[in-house]
Design an enzyme around this catalytic site. Structure first.
Site, PDB file in Angstrom:
ATOM      1  N   HIS A  88       0.693  -1.260   0.131  1.00 27.60           N
ATOM      2  CA  HIS A  88       0.007  -0.044   0.001  1.00 27.60           C
ATOM      3  C   HIS A  88       0.869   1.009  -0.020  1.00 27.60           C
ATOM      4  O   HIS A  88       0.207   2.281   0.036  1.00 27.60           O
ATOM      5  CB  HIS A  88      -0.863  -0.071   1.187  1.00 27.60           C
TER       6      HIS A  88
ATOM      7  N   ASP B 189      -1.891  -4.318  -3.624  1.00 30.51           N
ATOM      8  CA  ASP B 189      -1.342  -5.768  -3.678  1.00 30.51           C
ATOM      9  C   ASP B 189      -2.512  -6.716  -3.269  1.00 30.51           C
ATOM     10  O   ASP B 189      -2.399  -7.845  -3.288  1.00 30.51           O
ATOM     11  CB  ASP B 189      -0.181  -6.140  -3.512  1.00 30.51           C
TER      12      ASP B 189
ATOM     13  N   HIS C 110      -6.328  -6.199   6.912  1.00 29.06           N
ATOM     14  CA  HIS C 110      -5.862  -7.599   6.471  1.00 29.06           C
ATOM     15  C   HIS C 110      -6.906  -8.595   7.128  1.00 29.06           C
ATOM     16  O   HIS C 110      -6.935  -8.539   8.247  1.00 29.06           O
ATOM     17  CB  HIS C 110      -4.656  -7.674   6.972  1.00 29.06           C
TER      18      HIS C 110
END
Length: 457
Positions: A105, A239, A324
């Site tokens: 990021h 990503d 996450h």
């Protein structure tokens, strides 16, 4: 032949730096040589390699592959894609490890490497060992082969496998990051109506930076959802391992709030299961896990540390405030924002309510975002230790899972040292604004003793 890394590029969870300043092709080759040495030391022979959409990624990937081959490792190249696709390749192909070239990021000028060895995160002392091997030139040698494997269709099929999430109208914003091609294929399989933003991969990130933890980066998605009266919207980082979500009103749901929605169907299907959340997560999340009959475990922040905690506790689900989200059980244990989106759709469907209604039902608490302030790397941990010593002497209620998480009648506050930047970070949560101000005043008082001033928004 030896190599010296810029020490600022050696992070706790991965290797990351500014390309042309602290990171370059020679570093990529040395990483390949060192990783090859480690793989061969455990009897391994093959490594999967992928890369994200940054402009520097192809050159770094080529140099990495050259290093692995020179170390005697056969390389399976999966090409351009998000980090979870590399993790999927490492979990399902006949390989002994995997490396993804990605700046995650971070801003466009950054890049780096995330590594997995035998299905476990490669971090901390492992990264230190790569630097040791490079300094000594103590590398294995050989002449590895290269094969190319197109895995994106198999990965997308796995994301969709067993889907039972109903039909919704959803907005998707991949921010010109590596998640774009995956989402384009995924929405072809999903029922409902799907509106896509910025799915073409462009390492210059022309529309906004792909980091959904910064609310300003969600402005396009909010507008898409509210203008088209969609059910909700989903965004991804560069990503594809961090998820961001907005409801039908354009309100953001942060990582711990998304996890609080996912835990209900999980604990209904797996009564008494363990759920891991990071130290930054809301107390409301830990309370909810417990109320639903689960075992709540607090873990240090950081994707590698979270994966380790999930393996240790055999947890089927875990997550961080940063977006996450980790899935064990029938999945592979890694953080995957694409799979998180599929699981969120399912959880909303099973709830019988809209995402907006689920959001409305959450406790009304007041919290800060991640507040950061610059402190030299050689001071940041010492400052936190001094605060912990002071709090301990005062008899404070303190959790030391990762820094100092202090609980008071007003709520809680957290002070920790970043493992990836020369920063201290603060987060606080309280029942109302006045209580939050009192918590932050406590933080500021402790920092003032160290001569540090918190950056104000």
């Amino acid at each position: 032949m030896t190599h010296q890394f810029d020490p600022t590029s050696l992070r706790e969870y991965d290797i990351r730096g500014i390309v042309g300043k602290s990171l370059g092709p020679s570093d990529a080759t040395a990483i390949g040589r060192g990783f090859a040495t480690r793989v061969r030391a455990i009897g391994g022979t093959r490594v999967a390699v992928g890369y994200d959409g940054r402009t520097s990624s192809p050159d770094l990937e080529a140099a990495l592959v050259a290093g692995l081959r020179a170390g005697g490792i056969d390389v399976v190249r999966i090409g351009l894609g998000p980090s979870p696709m590399l993790y999927y390749a490492e979990a399902t192909l006949e390989v002994d490890g995997g490396i993804h070239v990605t700046g995650s990021h971070n801003p466009a000028e950054y890049n780096g490497f995330k590594m997995v060895l035998r299905h476990a995160p490669f971090f901390g002392d492992d990264i230190t060992d790569l630097a040791r091997l490079a300094r000594a030139g103590d590398w294995s040698t050989g002449d590895g082969a290269v094969t190319d494997v197109a895995i994106i269709d198999a990965y997308v099929a796995r994301l969709f496998a067993g889907y039972a999430g109903g039909s919704y109208r959803i907005g998707w914003d991949t921010g010109n990051g590596a998640a774009g091609p995956v989402i384009e294929k995924l929405v072809e399989l999903l029922p409902g109506e799907h509106h896509l933003l910025f799915t073409d991969v462009d390492g210059k990130f022309p529309h906004h930076h792909p980091d959904p933890t910064i609310e300003a980066n969600l402005a396009h998605l909010k507008r898409l959802v509210t203008d088209n009266k969609l059910d909700f919207g989903v965004a991804f980082d560069g990503d594809g391992d961090r998820i961001g979500v907005v409801d039908a009103l354009g309100r953001v749901l942060w990582g711990d709030q998304i996890l609080s929605i996912l835990v209900e169907p999980l604990l209904r299907e797996r009564p008494g299961a363990t759920v891991v959340a990071d130290v930054k997560s809301s107390q409301a999340l830990f309370d909810r896990i417990t109320a639903l009959g689960g075992i709540a475990v607090m873990a240090p922040t950081g994707h590698s540390l979270m994966k380790t905690a999930m393996t240790r506790t055999r947890a089927p689900l875990g997550g961080e405030l940063s977006g996450h989200l980790f899935f064990g059980g029938e999945y592979y244990g890694f953080d995957d924002a694409h799979y998180a989106a599929v699981r969120l759709i399912r959880a909303v469907h099973l709830s019988g309510r809209s995402l907006t209604e689920l959001h409305d039902a959450m406790p009304a608490l007041v919290a800060t975002p991640d507040l950061r302030f610059a402190v030299d790397d050689d001071r940041k941990f010492a400052i936190v230790d001094a605060v912990i010593d002071r709090l301990t002497s005062e008899g404070a209620q303190i959790d030391r899972t990762d820094g100092a998480r202090v609980t008071t009648p007003d709520g809680w506050w957290l002070l920790r040292a970043s493992n990836t930047q020369a920063m201290l970070t603060v987060r606080a949560e309280a029942r109302d604004a006045a209580a939050l101000d009192r918590l932050l005043a406590q933080v500021d008082a402790h920092l003032a003793i160290a001569g540090v001033t918190r950056q104000r928004d």
